[in-house]
Every structure is written in structure tokens, then in C-alpha cells.
Design a protein around this motif. Sequence first.
Motif, PDB file in Angstrom:
ATOM      1  N   ALA A  80     -64.400  83.109  54.717  1.00 40.59           N
ATOM      2  CA  ALA A  80     -64.557  84.449  55.414  1.00 40.59           C
ATOM      3  C   ALA A  80     -66.104  85.222  54.852  1.00 40.59           C
ATOM      4  O   ALA A  80     -66.094  85.806  53.850  1.00 40.59           O
ATOM      5  CB  ALA A  80     -63.550  85.336  54.808  1.00 40.59           C
ATOM      6  N   GLY A  81     -67.100  84.572  55.584  1.00 33.14           N
ATOM      7  CA  GLY A  81     -68.517  84.864  55.266  1.00 33.14           C
ATOM      8  C   GLY A  81     -68.982  84.017  54.275  1.00 33.14           C
ATOM      9  O   GLY A  81     -68.500  82.922  53.954  1.00 33.14           O
ATOM     10  N   ALA A  82     -70.487  83.921  54.398  1.00 38.26           N
ATOM     11  CA  ALA A  82     -71.539  83.189  53.156  1.00 38.26           C
ATOM     12  C   ALA A  82     -70.806  83.439  51.917  1.00 38.26           C
ATOM     13  O   ALA A  82     -71.123  82.589  50.892  1.00 38.26           O
ATOM     14  CB  ALA A  82     -72.760  83.432  53.418  1.00 38.26           C
ATOM     15  N   THR A  83     -70.387  84.779  51.555  1.00 36.18           N
ATOM     16  CA  THR A  83     -70.120  84.928  50.283  1.00 36.18           C
ATOM     17  C   THR A  83     -69.122  84.102  49.869  1.00 36.18           C
ATOM     18  O   THR A  83     -68.848  83.511  48.716  1.00 36.18           O
ATOM     19  CB  THR A  83     -69.782  86.531  50.072  1.00 36.18           C
ATOM     20  OG1 THR A  83     -70.840  87.404  50.307  1.00 36.18           O
ATOM     21  CG2 THR A  83     -69.189  86.863  48.838  1.00 36.18           C
ATOM     22  N   SER A 133     -73.403  80.743  58.123  1.00 37.40           N
ATOM     23  CA  SER A 133     -72.640  82.102  58.733  1.00 37.40           C
ATOM     24  C   SER A 133     -73.395  82.606  59.827  1.00 37.40           C
ATOM     25  O   SER A 133     -74.595  82.368  60.091  1.00 37.40           O
ATOM     26  CB  SER A 133     -72.766  83.165  57.491  1.00 37.40           C
ATOM     27  OG  SER A 133     -72.494  84.315  57.937  1.00 37.40           O
ATOM     28  N   LEU A 134     -72.558  83.437  60.484  1.00 37.92           N
ATOM     29  CA  LEU A 134     -72.906  83.827  61.881  1.00 37.92           C
ATOM     30  C   LEU A 134     -73.262  85.244  61.727  1.00 37.92           C
ATOM     31  O   LEU A 134     -73.574  86.146  62.428  1.00 37.92           O
ATOM     32  CB  LEU A 134     -71.703  83.872  62.985  1.00 37.92           C
ATOM     33  CG  LEU A 134     -71.346  82.405  63.242  1.00 37.92           C
ATOM     34  CD1 LEU A 134     -70.100  82.764  64.353  1.00 37.92           C
ATOM     35  CD2 LEU A 134     -72.722  81.638  64.053  1.00 37.92           C
ATOM     36  N   SER A 135     -73.422  85.932  60.335  1.00 38.89           N
ATOM     37  CA  SER A 135     -73.765  87.272  59.932  1.00 38.89           C
ATOM     38  C   SER A 135     -75.148  87.604  60.373  1.00 38.89           C
ATOM     39  O   SER A 135     -75.423  88.876  60.502  1.00 38.89           O
ATOM     40  CB  SER A 135     -73.360  87.381  58.344  1.00 38.89           C
ATOM     41  OG  SER A 135     -72.152  87.202  58.266  1.00 38.89           O
ATOM     42  N   GLY A 144     -69.587  91.891  60.022  1.00 39.19           N
ATOM     43  CA  GLY A 144     -68.264  92.409  60.189  1.00 39.19           C
ATOM     44  C   GLY A 144     -67.050  91.361  60.689  1.00 39.19           C
ATOM     45  O   GLY A 144     -66.131  91.449  60.440  1.00 39.19           O
ATOM     46  N   PHE A 145     -67.704  90.353  61.331  1.00 34.33           N
ATOM     47  CA  PHE A 145     -66.753  89.388  61.611  1.00 34.33           C
ATOM     48  C   PHE A 145     -66.082  88.556  60.679  1.00 34.33           C
ATOM     49  O   PHE A 145     -65.151  87.583  60.609  1.00 34.33           O
ATOM     50  CB  PHE A 145     -67.257  88.563  62.949  1.00 34.33           C
ATOM     51  CG  PHE A 145     -67.119  88.995  64.299  1.00 34.33           C
ATOM     52  CD1 PHE A 145     -67.313  90.209  64.403  1.00 34.33           C
ATOM     53  CD2 PHE A 145     -66.874  88.367  65.257  1.00 34.33           C
ATOM     54  CE1 PHE A 145     -67.019  91.127  65.637  1.00 34.33           C
ATOM     55  CE2 PHE A 145     -66.669  88.848  66.489  1.00 34.33           C
ATOM     56  CZ  PHE A 145     -66.680  90.324  66.729  1.00 34.33           C
ATOM     57  N   ARG A 146     -66.908  88.369  59.334  1.00 33.33           N
ATOM     58  CA  ARG A 146     -66.725  87.643  58.442  1.00 33.33           C
ATOM     59  C   ARG A 146     -66.572  85.904  58.789  1.00 33.33           C
ATOM     60  O   ARG A 146     -65.369  85.543  58.575  1.00 33.33           O
ATOM     61  CB  ARG A 146     -65.412  87.999  57.573  1.00 33.33           C
ATOM     62  CG  ARG A 146     -65.575  89.526  57.431  1.00 33.33           C
ATOM     63  CD  ARG A 146     -66.776  89.896  56.447  1.00 33.33           C
ATOM     64  NE  ARG A 146     -67.043  89.274  55.459  1.00 33.33           N
ATOM     65  CZ  ARG A 146     -68.447  88.983  54.852  1.00 33.33           C
ATOM     66  NH1 ARG A 146     -69.454  89.432  55.618  1.00 33.33           N
ATOM     67  NH2 ARG A 146     -68.668  88.136  53.989  1.00 33.33           N
ATOM     68  N   VAL A 147     -67.681  85.634  59.353  1.00 34.17           N
ATOM     69  CA  VAL A 147     -67.655  84.046  59.562  1.00 34.17           C
ATOM     70  C   VAL A 147     -68.392  83.432  58.753  1.00 34.17           C
ATOM     71  O   VAL A 147     -69.734  83.286  58.928  1.00 34.17           O
ATOM     72  CB  VAL A 147     -67.700  83.891  60.964  1.00 34.17           C
ATOM     73  CG1 VAL A 147     -67.440  82.404  61.418  1.00 34.17           C
ATOM     74  CG2 VAL A 147     -66.792  84.584  61.882  1.00 34.17           C
ATOM     75  N   GLY A 148     -67.906  82.298  57.756  1.00 30.45           N
ATOM     76  CA  GLY A 148     -68.983  81.563  57.198  1.00 30.45           C
ATOM     77  C   GLY A 148     -68.511  80.171  57.262  1.00 30.45           C
ATOM     78  O   GLY A 148     -67.361  79.951  57.654  1.00 30.45           O
ATOM     79  N   ALA A 149     -69.248  79.240  56.607  1.00 31.59           N
ATOM     80  CA  ALA A 149     -68.948  77.875  56.716  1.00 31.59           C
ATOM     81  C   ALA A 149     -69.621  76.877  55.487  1.00 31.59           C
ATOM     82  O   ALA A 149     -70.790  77.294  55.208  1.00 31.59           O
ATOM     83  CB  ALA A 149     -69.165  77.107  57.967  1.00 31.59           C
ATOM     84  N   ILE A 150     -68.713  75.932  55.083  1.00 33.91           N
ATOM     85  CA  ILE A 150     -69.272  75.005  54.231  1.00 33.91           C
ATOM     86  C   ILE A 150     -69.467  73.577  55.072  1.00 33.91           C
ATOM     87  O   ILE A 150     -68.412  73.264  55.644  1.00 33.91           O
ATOM     88  CB  ILE A 150     -68.488  74.889  53.050  1.00 33.91           C
ATOM     89  CG1 ILE A 150     -68.451  75.970  52.218  1.00 33.91           C
ATOM     90  CG2 ILE A 150     -68.796  73.574  52.168  1.00 33.91           C
ATOM     91  CD1 ILE A 150     -67.406  76.021  51.060  1.00 33.91           C
ATOM     92  N   SER A 184     -59.875  85.326  61.047  1.00 34.43           N
ATOM     93  CA  SER A 184     -58.737  85.546  61.906  1.00 34.43           C
ATOM     94  C   SER A 184     -58.803  84.585  63.209  1.00 34.43           C
ATOM     95  O   SER A 184     -59.998  84.243  63.645  1.00 34.43           O
ATOM     96  CB  SER A 184     -58.708  86.711  62.317  1.00 34.43           C
ATOM     97  OG  SER A 184     -59.758  87.352  63.216  1.00 34.43           O
ATOM     98  N   SER A 185     -57.673  84.293  63.570  1.00 34.83           N
ATOM     99  CA  SER A 185     -57.511  83.552  65.071  1.00 34.83           C
ATOM    100  C   SER A 185     -58.024  84.107  66.130  1.00 34.83           C
ATOM    101  O   SER A 185     -58.658  83.539  66.906  1.00 34.83           O
ATOM    102  CB  SER A 185     -56.174  83.096  65.165  1.00 34.83           C
ATOM    103  OG  SER A 185     -55.423  82.451  64.119  1.00 34.83           O
ATOM    104  N   GLN A 186     -58.092  85.500  66.093  1.00 28.96           N
ATOM    105  CA  GLN A 186     -58.641  86.200  67.303  1.00 28.96           C
ATOM    106  C   GLN A 186     -60.251  85.941  67.174  1.00 28.96           C
ATOM    107  O   GLN A 186     -60.817  85.811  68.387  1.00 28.96           O
ATOM    108  CB  GLN A 186     -58.422  87.747  67.167  1.00 28.96           C
ATOM    109  CG  GLN A 186     -56.964  88.272  67.297  1.00 28.96           C
ATOM    110  CD  GLN A 186     -56.144  87.755  65.905  1.00 28.96           C
ATOM    111  OE1 GLN A 186     -56.450  87.325  64.890  1.00 28.96           O
ATOM    112  NE2 GLN A 186     -54.745  88.547  65.846  1.00 28.96           N
ATOM    113  N   THR A 187     -60.834  86.254  66.053  1.00 29.69           N
ATOM    114  CA  THR A 187     -62.110  86.023  65.828  1.00 29.69           C
ATOM    115  C   THR A 187     -62.560  84.777  66.120  1.00 29.69           C
ATOM    116  O   THR A 187     -63.614  84.309  66.761  1.00 29.69           O
ATOM    117  CB  THR A 187     -62.498  86.303  64.407  1.00 29.69           C
ATOM    118  OG1 THR A 187     -62.327  87.578  64.053  1.00 29.69           O
ATOM    119  CG2 THR A 187     -64.057  86.066  64.039  1.00 29.69           C
ATOM    120  N   GLN A 188     -61.730  83.475  65.700  1.00 25.28           N
ATOM    121  CA  GLN A 188     -62.080  82.321  66.176  1.00 25.28           C
ATOM    122  C   GLN A 188     -62.159  82.018  67.607  1.00 25.28           C
ATOM    123  O   GLN A 188     -62.894  81.278  68.284  1.00 25.28           O
ATOM    124  CB  GLN A 188     -60.998  81.201  65.484  1.00 25.28           C
ATOM    125  CG  GLN A 188     -61.423  81.351  63.840  1.00 25.28           C
ATOM    126  CD  GLN A 188     -60.669  80.053  63.194  1.00 25.28           C
ATOM    127  OE1 GLN A 188     -60.747  78.935  63.727  1.00 25.28           O
ATOM    128  NE2 GLN A 188     -59.585  80.582  62.281  1.00 25.28           N
TER     129      GLN A 188
END
Length: 483
Positions: free
Chosen positions: A122-125, A273-275, A282-288, A309-313
Motif C-alpha cells: 500500500a504505497g512506498a511508505t 510506487s505509482l504515486s 491516493g491509489f496507494r500502490v507501491g512495490a518491492i 485493492s482488487s479494484q485498483t489493481q
Amino acid sequence: MKQPLSLSSKATCNTHGQDSSYFLGWQEYEKDPYDEIHNQGGIIQMGLAENQLSFDLLESWLSENPNVAGFKGNHGELIFRELALFQDYHGRLSFKQAMVKFMAELRGNKVSFDPSKLVLTAGATSANETLMFCLAEKGDAILVPTPYYPGFDRDLKWRTGAEIVPIHCTSSNRFKVTSSALEQAYREAHSLDLNVKAVLVTNPSNPLGTTMTRKELSLLMDFVIDKEIHLVSDEIYSGTVFGPPSFVSIMEVLDERKYDGHDVWDRVHVVYSLSKDLGLPGFRVGAIYSNNEYVVAAATKMSSFGLVSSQTQHFLSVLLSDDKFTCNYIEENKQRLKLRHSLLVSGLSSAGICCLESNSGLFCWVDMRHLLSSNTFEAEMELWRKIVFRVKLNISPGSSCHCTEPGWFRLCFANMSEATLDVAMRRIKEFVAEIVVTRPGNPASNNQRPSHSRPLTSFRSPLSKKSLAKWVFRLSLHDGRER
């Protein structure tokens, strides 16, 4: 405030970092936010690294693809049930595939990524904290070059128990990481009885807005190999590089130097992240992203505490799979960032203020040392308070970024309209002129900048258990998909 009884030490401690001037400036802005129509005397937010310059491109794509937001599939069929029901925390394969393709595209397809090595957060954080939980614990240290993003004090330390030991960088070489600075930080950590587990860098840098060269990245690789520690590269701003030199990912250096099979292959990790690049915080998308199977397995389990969330993905898998859109977006966004950056730099220059020469990011690292009443951090805070409360600009002081030299500030330029930026530049110009009048002894009074304000231009080895946090090795032995 009286301390509540029967709460955990985490609930009652004051180590989150929210009392930093970085966050306090935000609080003042929220009390009196500037509005072009309704509150023209309010505080302009220049402390928020948010990319709003290319939002129209996203909105245009959305208007042309209404089925995506309407929970409909490729043939117009309703897929609401599919998205609403339980989803495994490993993430949707379609989104992971689209994500790694986009990450490769941002890097000129000079490096590729395996979706099975990608952990969604949920985000880069969340990504940075999860990675720290995998690499370190209380008694361990992470070396981080200064100046660095103030949120790292929260993300890397607050819940993990690890400590940050700064790698002190200075303006004398444009804040580049040096071998001597790395060694000094390593010695400092050991003098504090801390076990160094990793070096973490942001590339491109927040707050500097600069990219690391191959030489710097190779220096870091040599250092972590020599010390047998990890290297984390936070590449959240990789798509914001609008000028030379081009962006070089640590994964590119890893491939070029043919480290596949060397144990360092398992000790290099990327956070993304896509932030920032897409402007979707606001979409809270991060990755390792990691080649380390233990880190991937453990981080995937931990991601259940902060899922995307699945909707966001689903939405983003369709968006990022549109090659025509992503190609156009990447290039257009860079051009817009370049133009807006130049407007900020020229506006500050007209006020007698210089910036570190930069080529990326959503901000500039600004030199206001000649406006200080003395060469101290107290004077920096005095100047910061005047800019926030009198000039009505929320900017980030260098001390909040752990800069070793007072008088540097981070100013963001991509979260506002061009008209608002013009207002901000007029305000800062009037403020500097006022200082010239009230302090005739200041070098700026005769339009001569002090010398320190000159423009700054520009075979596989077995994995060692001790290199990871202890629980990671234990937990990762069982990669079951709990529900």
C-alpha cells in the motif's frame, strides 16, 4: 498531555517524527490553504511532492475507457463480483505483469523485471517499512545519505526498531556520496554499537532532484560487497527524469557487472510506487522488487497488512497495458516537468536565489544561505517561520531533511497551477527585497551573492541467515497462502 495508562510503549512514544518542521508546515497550510479565487492570501503548499501536471492525460484516458471504472471486462461484461470477493495477497498476476512492463519502460527497457519477484504494498511508505522489517531490527542500522526524505525517520525506524545513521554529504561536491563518507558512517554506526545491515538511497534523490551516476552506483555496489550488507534503492521518482544525465537503475548496474550468481545478487532491492510518476498517491500502490526469495516470501506475507485493492489493481492493469498511452504519458509528463522546473528556477533566480542544478523530481533544492541572519540551524528555522507565516509559502527546511548545512530548502513545483507558482514567486521576490532594505549589510543588498551561493551545476553463494532479520528466514521456509 497526561500519558494514558495501560497502553503500549508504541502508542505513547514520540518517535514517529510528526513533530518535524516538515510536517508542522503542512499543519499550518491546512489551517489556511491558498485558493486562487476564495483565499488569495492563504498559504501556498510548496511542501508536497505531488505530480498534478499530467492529470488531464489520465482523465482523458479514463473518458475513452469508461468500462474500466464501471467494473466491466474487455467485452463489456460486469466483473464486479470477481473484484469484490476475496483476493490472494500475492496480487493479481495481470497487474504485476503490467507493473513490471511499465517499470522496464521507464528505464528505457535496459533492464527487465520478473513479476514473481514483485511484492505489492500500500504505497512506498509500506514498501520501505516492510523491507526494513525483512532486513533489520532493534540494534541494527541503515545508512542513508543526507539530505534525505523526512518520512524515512518514520518509515524505516518507528515500528522496526532499527536506527538510521546518516552518510553526511555536502554542497562542496553537489551532495554526492563518497567513499570516505560511507566509511565514516559505517564507523559511526559501530561506535554506537549498531550492526550495519544496509545502505538505502533514493535515486532520483528526494530532496535533491538529481540522479545518481554509474560511478556512484558502482561505488555503492563495491561498498555493500565489501561490508556484506544490503543495498536498497528507492526509485519512486524514476519516471520524473526530464534532463541529462539519464536515469540509471541499480538493477541495470547489477546486470552490467554480471553479478548473477554472486551473493550480492540477493542483497540488492528496489522500492517503487505509482504515486509520483503517475501522480496517483491516493491509489496507494507501491512495490518491492528483489532477487532474494526469502525477502519476497516474507514481504508477501507482510503485505496482508496493507493490500492494494482488487479494484485498483484491475484499473491500473488495463491502464498500464495500453502501450500507446504509457509511451505518450511518459514523454509528455517529462516535458511538462522540465518546463515547470525551469519556471521555478528562473523565478527564484529573479529574486537572487539559486538552486542546485537538477534533472528530476517534483522539487528543487534551494540555496538560501545568504538570507540567514547567521550560519546556524536556529537562523534557518527563523527564516523558515518567516516564509511560512509572513510570505505564506509552506516549504521544507533542510534541517528536516537532516542536511548538514543550514540554509537549504526544498520547494515543490508540480502540485499547483502555473498561476499559483507565479504568485509564489512574486511573494518570495518581495520578501527578499524587504530583507535587502532592512539588512543593508547583507551581500544581497548590492545584488552580489556571497561565494557560497554560486550556481551548483552541474556462482551463487548460499544465503547467509545473518544478513536478514531472524524472523524472515524462519517464516519464509513456509510459503503457504494463508487466508
